[in-house]
Design a protein around this motif. Sequence first.
Motif, PDB file in Angstrom:
ATOM      1  N   PRO A 455      10.849  -7.059 -14.759  1.00 52.06           N
ATOM      2  CA  PRO A 455       9.719  -6.764 -15.998  1.00 52.06           C
ATOM      3  C   PRO A 455       8.490  -6.301 -15.530  1.00 52.06           C
ATOM      4  O   PRO A 455       7.960  -5.392 -16.356  1.00 52.06           O
ATOM      5  N   ASP A 456       8.143  -6.448 -14.460  1.00 49.09           N
ATOM      6  CA  ASP A 456       6.698  -6.056 -13.973  1.00 49.09           C
ATOM      7  C   ASP A 456       6.820  -4.859 -13.233  1.00 49.09           C
ATOM      8  O   ASP A 456       5.780  -4.250 -12.665  1.00 49.09           O
ATOM      9  N   GLY A 457       8.054  -4.047 -13.093  1.00 48.85           N
ATOM     10  CA  GLY A 457       8.042  -2.738 -12.592  1.00 48.85           C
ATOM     11  C   GLY A 457       8.789  -2.914 -10.813  1.00 48.85           C
ATOM     12  O   GLY A 457       9.016  -1.915 -10.431  1.00 48.85           O
ATOM     13  N   THR A 458       8.826  -4.047 -10.432  1.00 46.15           N
ATOM     14  CA  THR A 458       9.263  -4.050  -9.061  1.00 46.15           C
ATOM     15  C   THR A 458      10.650  -3.950  -8.702  1.00 46.15           C
ATOM     16  O   THR A 458      11.293  -4.086  -9.676  1.00 46.15           O
ATOM     17  N   ILE A 459      11.041  -2.888  -7.972  1.00 49.66           N
ATOM     18  CA  ILE A 459      12.413  -2.419  -7.773  1.00 49.66           C
ATOM     19  C   ILE A 459      12.978  -3.771  -7.036  1.00 49.66           C
ATOM     20  O   ILE A 459      12.408  -4.341  -5.819  1.00 49.66           O
ATOM     21  N   THR A 460      13.891  -4.271  -7.636  1.00 48.09           N
ATOM     22  CA  THR A 460      14.708  -5.451  -7.170  1.00 48.09           C
ATOM     23  C   THR A 460      16.001  -5.070  -6.622  1.00 48.09           C
ATOM     24  O   THR A 460      16.487  -5.991  -5.668  1.00 48.09           O
ATOM     25  N   HIS A 461      16.533  -3.865  -6.628  1.00 43.97           N
ATOM     26  CA  HIS A 461      18.009  -3.622  -6.293  1.00 43.97           C
ATOM     27  C   HIS A 461      18.386  -2.212  -6.326  1.00 43.97           C
ATOM     28  O   HIS A 461      17.687  -1.670  -7.303  1.00 43.97           O
ATOM     29  N   VAL A 462      18.907  -1.514  -5.385  1.00 43.35           N
ATOM     30  CA  VAL A 462      19.489  -0.158  -5.497  1.00 43.35           C
ATOM     31  C   VAL A 462      20.678  -0.286  -4.899  1.00 43.35           C
ATOM     32  O   VAL A 462      21.137  -0.813  -3.909  1.00 43.35           O
ATOM     33  N   ALA A 463      21.509   0.534  -5.495  1.00 43.43           N
ATOM     34  CA  ALA A 463      23.172   0.465  -5.169  1.00 43.43           C
ATOM     35  C   ALA A 463      23.897   1.764  -5.730  1.00 43.43           C
ATOM     36  O   ALA A 463      23.359   2.164  -6.996  1.00 43.43           O
ATOM     37  N   PRO A 464      24.630   2.175  -4.878  1.00 44.98           N
ATOM     38  CA  PRO A 464      25.870   3.175  -5.721  1.00 44.98           C
ATOM     39  C   PRO A 464      26.685   2.532  -6.119  1.00 44.98           C
ATOM     40  O   PRO A 464      27.192   1.684  -6.065  1.00 44.98           O
ATOM     41  N   GLY A 465      27.499   3.599  -6.839  1.00 38.76           N
ATOM     42  CA  GLY A 465      28.853   3.160  -7.624  1.00 38.76           C
ATOM     43  C   GLY A 465      29.249   4.174  -8.450  1.00 38.76           C
ATOM     44  O   GLY A 465      28.688   5.194  -8.683  1.00 38.76           O
ATOM     45  N   MET A 466      30.330   4.223  -9.449  1.00 39.08           N
ATOM     46  CA  MET A 466      30.792   4.844 -10.412  1.00 39.08           C
ATOM     47  C   MET A 466      29.899   4.947 -11.482  1.00 39.08           C
ATOM     48  O   MET A 466      29.332   3.988 -11.921  1.00 39.08           O
ATOM     49  N   VAL A 467      29.902   6.127 -12.047  1.00 43.92           N
ATOM     50  CA  VAL A 467      29.082   6.369 -13.289  1.00 43.92           C
ATOM     51  C   VAL A 467      29.265   5.544 -14.418  1.00 43.92           C
ATOM     52  O   VAL A 467      30.392   5.439 -14.698  1.00 43.92           O
ATOM     53  N   MET A 468      28.481   4.570 -14.762  1.00 43.96           N
ATOM     54  CA  MET A 468      28.286   4.041 -16.092  1.00 43.96           C
ATOM     55  C   MET A 468      29.504   2.758 -15.781  1.00 43.96           C
ATOM     56  O   MET A 468      30.410   2.434 -16.708  1.00 43.96           O
ATOM     57  N   GLY A 469      29.813   2.552 -14.622  1.00 42.22           N
ATOM     58  CA  GLY A 469      30.711   1.351 -14.104  1.00 42.22           C
ATOM     59  C   GLY A 469      30.140  -0.097 -14.388  1.00 42.22           C
ATOM     60  O   GLY A 469      29.163  -0.188 -15.080  1.00 42.22           O
ATOM     61  N   ALA A 470      30.661  -1.069 -13.912  1.00 43.41           N
ATOM     62  CA  ALA A 470      30.335  -2.482 -14.080  1.00 43.41           C
ATOM     63  C   ALA A 470      29.050  -2.613 -13.210  1.00 43.41           C
ATOM     64  O   ALA A 470      28.664  -1.657 -12.445  1.00 43.41           O
ATOM     65  N   PRO A 471      28.142  -3.388 -13.646  1.00 44.04           N
ATOM     66  CA  PRO A 471      26.905  -3.771 -13.149  1.00 44.04           C
ATOM     67  C   PRO A 471      27.098  -4.012 -11.799  1.00 44.04           C
ATOM     68  O   PRO A 471      27.898  -4.534 -11.350  1.00 44.04           O
ATOM     69  N   LEU A 472      26.171  -3.460 -10.961  1.00 43.02           N
ATOM     70  CA  LEU A 472      26.229  -3.377  -9.507  1.00 43.02           C
ATOM     71  C   LEU A 472      25.620  -4.660  -9.100  1.00 43.02           C
ATOM     72  O   LEU A 472      24.491  -4.647  -9.595  1.00 43.02           O
TER      73      LEU A 472
END
Length: 472
Positions: A455-472
């Motif tokens: 919520p404060d803008g901090t980047i918490t996670h970055v991950a690759p995956g399929m477009v509009m797939g399940a939450p990464l």
Amino acid sequence: MCEQLDLFDSLVPAGVVSFDRDEPSVTRSGITLRAHVVGTYALDGTWMWAWANDSHRDSPIAARSGELRELGERTGVPELTEPMPDLNHFPDPRLAADHLLLMCMGLLDARGGVICAVNERGRLFMVVDDPAVPRAEPRPARLTTALRNGAALLPGPALKPVQGWFARHGVEPVYGPGRVEGVLDGGDRVVVTLGDEEVTGVEVTGPGGGAPGCGTAGEQELEEARRSPDAPHRTFPRPLLAVAAREMAFSILRTRAMVQYADDHLAFDGRAPLWDEQAGELRFPGGGLTARRLGSYDAEEGWFRWAPGTEDIRDRFRHAAGLGAAEAEDLPELSGERLDLTAYGPREAVAVALARTAANVAGHTFTSLGNHFLVVTDERLSGTGTIDLDAAVTDIRGGASWLQGLVEQETRDETMRSLARSYFERLGLQVWHYGQPDFISGVTGLYEVRVYFAPDGTITHVAPGMVMGAPL
């Protein structure tokens, strides 16, 4: 504790943070107070107590975290005795860490709390127990917010946290249907109405039903707090920060592409290349790359200086930031003089952000040899290779790691989203916003890279995956 933290933040405003492990203390916005580290939070959703952390446990600054462990042993609370509690079972592990700090404040009867963004990978949590910070006295706006938030933070009936607030202020509660009321020392009456699990209303009136006396009382002040004029106080200038946000992750990509080129064509064997000043080349076993000096820094002595002859690169930086000549003169970060890094919180991050950003806006590749920065200008490095989503994760996380400690709270969301969005655009990925506000995506074909934000803008996670797939 919500009420106490509200007062603390008003007396010790958000700003550059540093801490002293041996004193122990924390300095924020030039104000130094006694404080102790209780724990740290990592991107994998785990909290590590300071008493279990090799970086802190043998220093005085971790002493009070040991009190929490002892309390956990006496009362049978495993969260206080496990070295690394896993917060991933909470809907928002990062927010759970923030709430855990509030609980630590309460258990230690602290006067304040400070969260320091160490880098993109973690955050450090401290409790302030300096008597210079007064205990919060009731004020209408503050107590209303505190009663509502205190009930919202804890599961179950709202009555319990309301009773806790009354007890803290020495007020005898009187109970009625769906309400609790009591009289403060000055005669003001506080009436709290309750739903099942929330505070639905708070009313504060004077002894005769008029305006409350606590509403006109002066605000509390720090008592003999140490002002530290030599403490870190300068923040990274916003115009330069906006450029750094656009350039940092892509600069890391460029450096990685240079290493790959040296590996493929210059017999790079993992050992640091040699700098040939006279030839202007960065020499690898199988050949060299054209380069020039960019700058140098000394983290221990606390300074950074641009190399002679870099006026053209700094001019590109100024232009990218939209700075006129007069505005640029007011920024020591781009002058040719030695820059005092002790005025900033994360010293190395300032030096690297300046140098990396400058190299990239000039269209070149940044690299370093120890504390010496170079800009590689060799035309053979014009490409960045094919799109690699796993590498994109590394680039974005790396850029965020350097910038996180330089960003003020009010610009963090804008800055970190700009970092991700600009990187995607530079790679030619489509930027999708269907996951807003939780994440944005860089899309290519059937695949995407998601960048998640707190919520404060901090980047918490970055991950690759399929477009509009399940939450990464």
